[in-house]
Design a protein around this motif. Structure first.
Motif, short mmCIF file in Angstrom:
data_model
loop_
_atom_site.label_atom_id
_atom_site.label_comp_id
_atom_site.label_asym_id
_atom_site.label_seq_id
_atom_site.Cartn_x
_atom_site.Cartn_y
_atom_site.Cartn_z
N GLU A 4 0.80 -1.22 0.00
CA GLU A 4 0.00 0.00 0.00
C GLU A 4 0.84 1.28 0.00
N LEU A 5 2.14 1.14 0.25
CA LEU A 5 3.00 2.33 0.30
C LEU A 5 3.22 2.87 -1.12
N PRO A 6 3.22 4.18 -1.27
CA PRO A 6 3.42 4.77 -2.60
C PRO A 6 4.86 4.62 -3.08
N PRO A 7 5.07 4.74 -4.38
CA PRO A 7 6.43 4.70 -4.91
C PRO A 7 7.28 5.79 -4.27
N GLY A 8 8.53 5.49 -4.05
CA GLY A 8 9.44 6.45 -3.44
C GLY A 8 9.56 6.29 -1.94
N SER A 9 8.77 5.39 -1.35
CA SER A 9 8.86 5.12 0.09
C SER A 9 10.10 4.27 0.36
N PHE A 10 10.68 4.47 1.54
CA PHE A 10 11.82 3.64 1.91
C PHE A 10 11.88 3.47 3.43
N MET A 11 12.51 2.37 3.86
CA MET A 11 12.60 2.08 5.28
C MET A 11 13.57 3.04 5.95
N HIS A 12 13.15 3.60 7.07
CA HIS A 12 14.01 4.48 7.84
C HIS A 12 15.15 3.63 8.41
N PRO A 13 16.39 4.05 8.21
CA PRO A 13 17.53 3.21 8.60
C PRO A 13 17.67 2.99 10.10
N ASP A 14 17.13 3.87 10.94
CA ASP A 14 17.32 3.76 12.39
C ASP A 14 16.08 3.29 13.14
N CYS A 15 15.05 2.87 12.45
CA CYS A 15 13.78 2.57 13.12
C CYS A 15 13.32 1.14 12.89
N ARG A 16 14.03 0.19 13.41
CA ARG A 16 13.65 -1.21 13.29
C ARG A 16 13.66 -1.80 14.70
N ASN A 17 12.47 -1.94 15.28
CA ASN A 17 12.42 -2.49 16.63
C ASN A 17 11.09 -3.19 16.90
N GLY A 18 11.13 -4.28 17.59
CA GLY A 18 9.95 -4.99 18.03
C GLY A 18 8.98 -5.40 16.94
N GLY A 19 9.45 -5.71 15.75
CA GLY A 19 8.56 -6.14 14.68
C GLY A 19 7.84 -4.99 13.99
N ILE A 20 8.09 -3.76 14.41
CA ILE A 20 7.48 -2.59 13.77
C ILE A 20 8.54 -1.89 12.93
N LEU A 21 8.25 -1.73 11.68
CA LEU A 21 9.16 -1.02 10.78
C LEU A 21 8.61 0.37 10.52
N THR A 22 9.47 1.34 10.39
CA THR A 22 9.04 2.69 10.03
C THR A 22 9.55 3.00 8.63
N TYR A 23 8.61 3.33 7.75
CA TYR A 23 8.95 3.74 6.39
C TYR A 23 8.74 5.23 6.27
N LEU A 24 9.54 5.84 5.45
CA LEU A 24 9.37 7.26 5.13
C LEU A 24 8.64 7.34 3.80
N VAL A 25 7.48 7.99 3.81
CA VAL A 25 6.59 8.05 2.66
C VAL A 25 6.59 9.46 2.09
N PRO A 26 6.81 9.61 0.78
CA PRO A 26 6.85 10.96 0.19
C PRO A 26 5.47 11.59 0.12
N ILE A 27 5.43 12.88 0.43
CA ILE A 27 4.22 13.68 0.25
C ILE A 27 4.63 15.00 -0.39
N GLU A 28 3.77 15.54 -1.21
CA GLU A 28 4.05 16.81 -1.87
C GLU A 28 3.65 17.96 -0.95
N ALA A 29 4.45 18.97 -0.90
CA ALA A 29 4.16 20.14 -0.08
C ALA A 29 4.20 21.39 -0.94
N GLU A 30 3.30 22.31 -0.65
CA GLU A 30 3.26 23.59 -1.36
C GLU A 30 3.92 24.65 -0.50
#
Length: 97
Positions: free
Chosen positions: A18-44
């Motif tokens: 479900e993650l949009p293209p351009g998302s990637f796993m945060h290199p420092d956030c892997r703990n307890g089976g929960i992964l944190t991905y950084l998801v791109p959003i457009e800003a004006e």
């Protein structure tokens, strides 16, 4: 437009589809089976004018009956009323909260 990244926690692998293209796993956030991905959003970009009169802060209204949020209109406001130009990025994600 500017691309910002917001953190999204992923608790199972089905969510990865479900993650949009351009998302990637945060290199420092892997703990307890929960992964944190950084998801791109457009800003004006949004520009406004700010200042103070006799110690009372003010900010020029952006939107209906105010300035349009462009740097040019913010500069015209500062030229007319004083103060300084303020800048920020505004996202649809921010508005939804």
């Amino acid at each position: 437009m500017t691309t910002l990244y917001r953190p999204v926690q992923v608790t199972n692998f089905d969510q990865l589809d479900e993650l949009p293209p351009g998302s990637f796993m945060h290199p420092d956030c892997r703990n307890g089976g929960i992964l944190t991905y950084l998801v791109p959003i457009e800003a004006e970009e949004e520009w406004t004018a700010m200042g103070s009169d006799n110690g009372e802060p003010w900010i020029a209204h952006v939107g209906h009956d105010g300035i349009d949020g462009s740097r040019e209109e913010a500069q015209q406001y500062v030229d007319r009323f004083g103060g300084f130009i303020a800048h920020r990025t505004r996202t649809p994600w921010e508005e939804a909260q």
